[in-house]
Each structure stands twice: as C-alpha cells, then as structure tokens.
Write a protein that holds these residues in place. Structure first.
Motif, mmCIF file in Angstrom:
data_model
loop_
_atom_site.group_PDB
_atom_site.id
_atom_site.type_symbol
_atom_site.label_atom_id
_atom_site.label_comp_id
_atom_site.label_asym_id
_atom_site.label_seq_id
_atom_site.Cartn_x
_atom_site.Cartn_y
_atom_site.Cartn_z
ATOM 1 N N SER A 124 0.838 -1.205 0.000
ATOM 2 C CA SER A 124 0.000 0.000 0.000
ATOM 3 C C SER A 124 0.869 1.250 0.000
ATOM 4 C CB SER A 124 -0.926 0.002 1.212
ATOM 5 O OG SER A 124 -1.798 -1.108 1.175
ATOM 6 N N ARG A 166 -5.876 12.163 -4.263
ATOM 7 C CA ARG A 166 -5.054 12.425 -3.073
ATOM 8 C C ARG A 166 -5.804 12.091 -1.788
ATOM 9 N NH1 ARG A 166 -2.392 18.075 -5.255
ATOM 10 N NH2 ARG A 166 -0.505 17.139 -6.152
ATOM 11 N N CYS A 202 -5.831 8.360 -1.384
ATOM 12 C CA CYS A 202 -4.486 7.919 -0.971
ATOM 13 C C CYS A 202 -4.264 8.182 0.512
ATOM 14 C CB CYS A 202 -3.421 8.637 -1.802
ATOM 15 S SG CYS A 202 -3.240 8.042 -3.488
ATOM 16 N N ASN A 236 1.877 9.337 -5.903
ATOM 17 C CA ASN A 236 2.391 10.669 -5.599
ATOM 18 C C ASN A 236 3.448 11.094 -6.611
ATOM 19 O OD1 ASN A 236 0.757 11.085 -3.364
ATOM 20 N ND2 ASN A 236 2.210 10.142 -1.952
ATOM 21 N N VAL A 278 0.963 4.124 -3.003
ATOM 22 C CA VAL A 278 0.760 5.550 -2.748
ATOM 23 C C VAL A 278 1.983 6.358 -3.192
ATOM 24 C CG1 VAL A 278 0.429 7.278 -0.935
ATOM 25 C CG2 VAL A 278 -0.895 5.160 -0.902
#
Length: 573
Positions: A76, A112, A115, A84, A80
């Motif tokens: 995970s 975002r 996330c 990003n 992310v």
C-alpha cells in the motif's frame, strides 16, 4: 590536499548546503526554451507513467486475492508512493491551460484524498501488528518467569553437611500448573480466532479503498489523456487553423489511433470522428482528404467510433467519395480502407450498419471497379477486404449486387495468379467466393467464371515456412478452410464434383485431412475438408474416390473420421 579531503569527508552531512550553493551559483545565461511536447509524446508519456502505477495496483490486488495480509502495508505504501510520483510530474501545457478549477484538478484532489485514507488504514494496521508483537513477547517472558518459579521446588539442593536435599512440589501445585496450561491453550485459540477476524476486516477495508482508488486513478488518467487529445481535435475543428497545423494534427490523430482501442474511444468521444468528416466535405481542405480518410480509418477500429461515424452521416460521405468518378484512385483506396475497417468482423459489438445497407449496390459496384482497374497490390487488397467484410456484415443481401457488378469474375481472374498474390489477398478472395456460393445464382456465377480451377489453386496454399509471422500462418489456414467450404458448396452438382477430382482437388483435400503439417494442425481446416469430400462422395461415383484413398474419410461417421485425424486427440485411459 588536506582541505579537499576534509571537504570530501563532510560532504555527506552537508548535502543540502551544497545543493543550495549549486543552485545559487547557476549560470545567469538563459537556456533556450525547449520545444513543447507534441500531443503524441504527451499522451504516451502519460500512458508510460500510468503503466508503472498499474503494475503496483496489480501487485497489491494479487496479495489481496491471496489473503497475504502481512504484505499489504508495504505494498500500500509503495502504491501511494508511485501515485504521488505520478502526480508530481509537471502537467503538459494543455493541462495547465485548463485552470485550477478544472475537472483535472478536482480529480487529482479526489485521488489524493483516497491515498490519504489508504495510508491511515495502513498505519492503523501496522500499529496493531506492532502492539501484538510486543504483547506476545511480554507474555512469553512472563511465562518463562512463572515456569522458573514452578520448577525450583522440584530441584535437588545441597545441604550444609554435604547431604543432598530434594524439595518436591505439592500435588496441588502440579494440578494447578496443568489447569493453567489448559486455560492458556483456550486463550491462544481465542486469540488466533480474534486475530484472523481482525485481519479479514483490515483486508476487506483495504480492498474497498484500493478499489475506489483504482476507479479514481483510471478516471484521472482518462481526463489527462482527454485534455491532450482535445487540443488536437480543436485544431481540426477550427476554421482559422493553418494548413500545416491541420496536417500535423491529422498525423498525430493517426499515430494515436494506432496505439489501441482505448485512445480511439476517447478520440471518438471528444468529437474526433465528426471533425475528420468535416475535413472530407470542406472544399478548401480537399488536399487533406487522403490524410483525413486515413485518420478516420484508424479511429474507427472500435464500435464507438463506428457509431459516431454513422450518426454524423459518415457512411454517405464515404459512399460519395467512393462512387465519384472524379475522385482519384488514392482517395478511393482510403475510402475503401474506411469501409473495410467499419465492416470488419473483428470489431467487437459491431453487428450492423443500417446506412450501409441502403447503399450496398453502388458500394459493391464501386469497390469492384476499384479492384478491376488498379495496378497496386495494396489497393487491390483494401478493395477485396472491404468486399469480403461486407459479405460478413450484410450476409446474402449483397450476393445479387456482386453478381450484377461482376465481382466474381474480377476476383477469380486475379486468383489465377496464385504465385503473385499475398496470402492476405488470397484470404479475401476465398472469403468472397465462399460467400457467393451460398446462393444458387452465386454458385452458378462462380462456376461460369472458372471458379473450380481457382479454388483448387487456393487449396494448394501452404502455411509459410518457419520462422513465420503468426498473422501469415492464420491467414493461410483461413484460405484453406474457406476454399474447402466453397468447394463443398459447389459440389452439389455432379459435373462440378467430377471437375474438382480431375483437377486434383480431391487428392489435395485428402492430403489436408491426413497430413497435419499441411494444414498447420488446424482442426477447422480438417472439418471443412471432410465436409467437402463427403459432398463430392454424395454427388459422384464412389469408384472415383478410391483412386485418391478417401474411403476412411467418407465412409465412417463424420465424428469418427474427425477423431481419427484430429490434431487434438486426447487419451482418457
């Protein structure tokens, strides 16, 4: 020297300072501006970056399916981090022009937020895991202390006079230890069940958030691609665009269409098909018609593009170009390429085109005239492919149009030179002839134009020698299969059956059945050849078949013959 050595030792700890010094000491001379990315480059850059994120999604989803909860936090975090990094990349000029309140910016914010939610769940799962590890270690240490205290009373000790003194524990103490062990086993089982339930809840929550993140990220990528593509479509729509700008836009649309169906669906959704059709009917853009038709054929490889073409009246535009005697051959060939594309049987969900059915007679006549008059092998292939695809889409309704246009004569004349034809052209010819032979009038037309001899020649087509490209191998299989189907349909007539045997067609059919390598181990070709031999056997004397050793192919049941010579025989012993 010493100063340099000292600086080298300190540089690792002063990297930020050194970076700032380097930035402040940059040259005052301005760099020449870089050329802006073309739409094709921008789209492919987005696709390349999105592919890296998709790889992380696939890894995480695989572990979710395998219920490997211990790997989920790390994966995970990696996902992310990749997202990003994707969002940190500077957007193209088209995206910047969209403004901060655009759909793109709003979707970036949505991604975002999801996330952030995924990271919250990940941190919670990690904290729980850390707490459980510490708790487990603490209870293990406590059990060791208790065990030592319980063991001491049973140890043998040395007295002051040297005699051995044994201190034993009481029976009540032993029974208490056994009770504690049983209680501990029950607690361990309860703890394991509780841990399993918590892991399942955490996995389910992560799966829900990852699913939402996947949908949001896919939408974000589509918006980014749409922003870039919209600029090119706008250039095609703008009457004030220069000839050079429109030419460049057409090249970019064609290049983007080659990339795949998803991009073509976006182009169609953003009005690309309508804009390309507008160029084809604009008199002052007549010099761009060939490029516009080529781009249109590229975009219309998906059902969405074909539907947009029909709704915008594109079929009538294509038919007009194709049937206009004043149109040069190059324009007609590109128009036939559009027809071949929109009638392709490989396009998923493309079942019928109502507008084409209304113009079937002039279209068949124009395509037949194109393949009759051209000296180009490529144009002949495009025209014959359009004719072949129309027979798939329109069925028997185009047979009368082909008979009236003399299509069979044109194609069979070309098929006589089998050595000079590509395997793909043979495939189209065999398809049209097999479709014509469905009707009695069509079969008579084919027989009258020397179709039997041409079909026997097409049956002699062999798969290319290895190494060969797979499309050529599969095309050769289709030539054999469709030629055998056409022969089967013609051989309802005893005279034509005898002609097939006299020209060596029967022997070739037998060899295709018995020699797997001749048909590239294709069972579809085997079925077609078996059907043709059985139709010949039903129309002529069986004695004629003995000469070609066809008894075991026509006398047993069809299924038994197929199983005897199939390339996929299976043993259930």
């Amino acid at each position: 020297n010493g100063s340099l050595s000292h600086w080298l030792l300190e540089v690792r700890y002063r990297s930020e300072t050194e970076c700032m010094n380097t930035l402040q000491s940059k040259s005052l001379a301005t760099e020449p501006p870089l050329d802006p990315l073309s739409t094709v480059d921008a789209v492919r850059q987005i696709q390349r970056r999105a592919h890296a994120v998709s790889t992380e999604f696939a890894r995480l989803c695989q572990k979710l399916e395998q219920h490997q909860s211990n790997r989920l936090p790390a994966l995970s975090r990696s996902l992310v981090a990749h997202i990003n990094a994707f969002l940190r990349e500077p957007p193209g000029p088209s995206a910047l022009a969209a403004g901060p309140k655009s759909a793109l910016c709003r979707q970036i914010e949505v991604v975002r937020q999801i996330c952030h939610r995924l990271m919250e769940i990940t941190i919670t799962v990690e904290n729980k895991s850390t707490y459980k590890e510490k708790s487990t270690k603490y209870f293990q240490n406590s059990e060791e202390v208790i065990t030592i205290k319980h063991v001491l009373p049973d140890t043998e000790m040395q007295g002051e006079g040297g005699e051995s003194i044994k201190v034993s524990s009481s029976p009540e103490h032993k029974s208490g230890t056994e009770s504690r062990n049983k209680v501990k086993e029950c607690e361990d089982r309860h703890t394991d069940d509780q841990k399993l339930a918590e892991d399942m809840d955490s996995t389910k929550e992560i799966a829900q958030v990852v699913t939402a993140l996947g949908h949001a990220f896919t939408r974000l990528v589509d918006i980014m691609l749409s922003v870039e593509i919209k600029e090119v479509v706008a250039c095609l729509d703008d009457d004030s665009s220069s000839q050079e700008s429109v030419t460049s836009a057409l090249r970019q649309i064609t290049s983007l269409g080659v990339d795949g169906g998803h991009i073509c669906r976006l182009i169609a959704k953003l009005g690309g098909v309508r804009a390309l059709l507008g160029l084809n009917v604009e008199p002052r853009r007549r010099g761009l018609r060939v490029a516009a038709l080529r781009a249109l054929a590229t975009v219309c490889c998906v059902a969405d593009g074909i539907a947009q073409l029909e709704r915008a009246g594109g079929i009538e535009v294509i038919v007009e170009i194709l049937c206009d005697e004043a149109s040069p051959e190059e324009e007609k060939s590109e128009a036939s390429a559009v027809l071949a594309q929109i009638t392709s049987p490989w396009v998923e969900g493309n079942h019928s085109i109502v507008s084409l059915h209304r113009h079937i007679t002039p279209v068949v006549a124009a395509l037949t005239g194109l393949v009759r008059s051209t000296d180009s092998a490529e144009i002949f292939l495009l025209g014959s492919a359009a004719l072949a695809n129309i027979t798939f889409l329109e069925g028997g309704s185009c047979a009368s149009a082909m008979i009236a246009a003399g299509t069979a004569a044109v194609l069979l004349r070309a098929a006589a030179d089998t050595q000079g034809l590509s395997v793909f052209t043979k495939d189209q010819i065999a398809t049209v002839i097999a479709s014509l032979c469905i009707s009695k009038a069509g079969a008579e037309e084919v027989a009258r134009e020397g179709g039997v001899q041409a079909l026997v020649g097409l049956l002699a087509t062999r798969p290319p020698q290895h190494p060969a490209r797979m499309p050529e191998v599969t095309a050769a299989e289709r030539v054999q299969q469709k030629s055998a189907i056409a022969v089967s349909r013609l051989c309802s007539d005893a005279v034509l059956s005898s002609e097939v045997l006299s020209l060596g067609g029967g022997a070739r059919l037998v060899r295709l059945c018995k020699d797997e390598a001749e048909r590239n181990h294709s069972d579809a070709v085997l079925v077609a050849c078996l059907a043709a031999l059985r139709k010949i056997a039903s129309s002529c004397d069986r004695e004629q078949l003995k000469c070609i050793d066809a008894a075991e192919l026509v006398e047993p049941r069809l299924l038994d013959s197929f199983l005897s010579f199939s390339s996929r025989q299976e043993s259930y012993v």
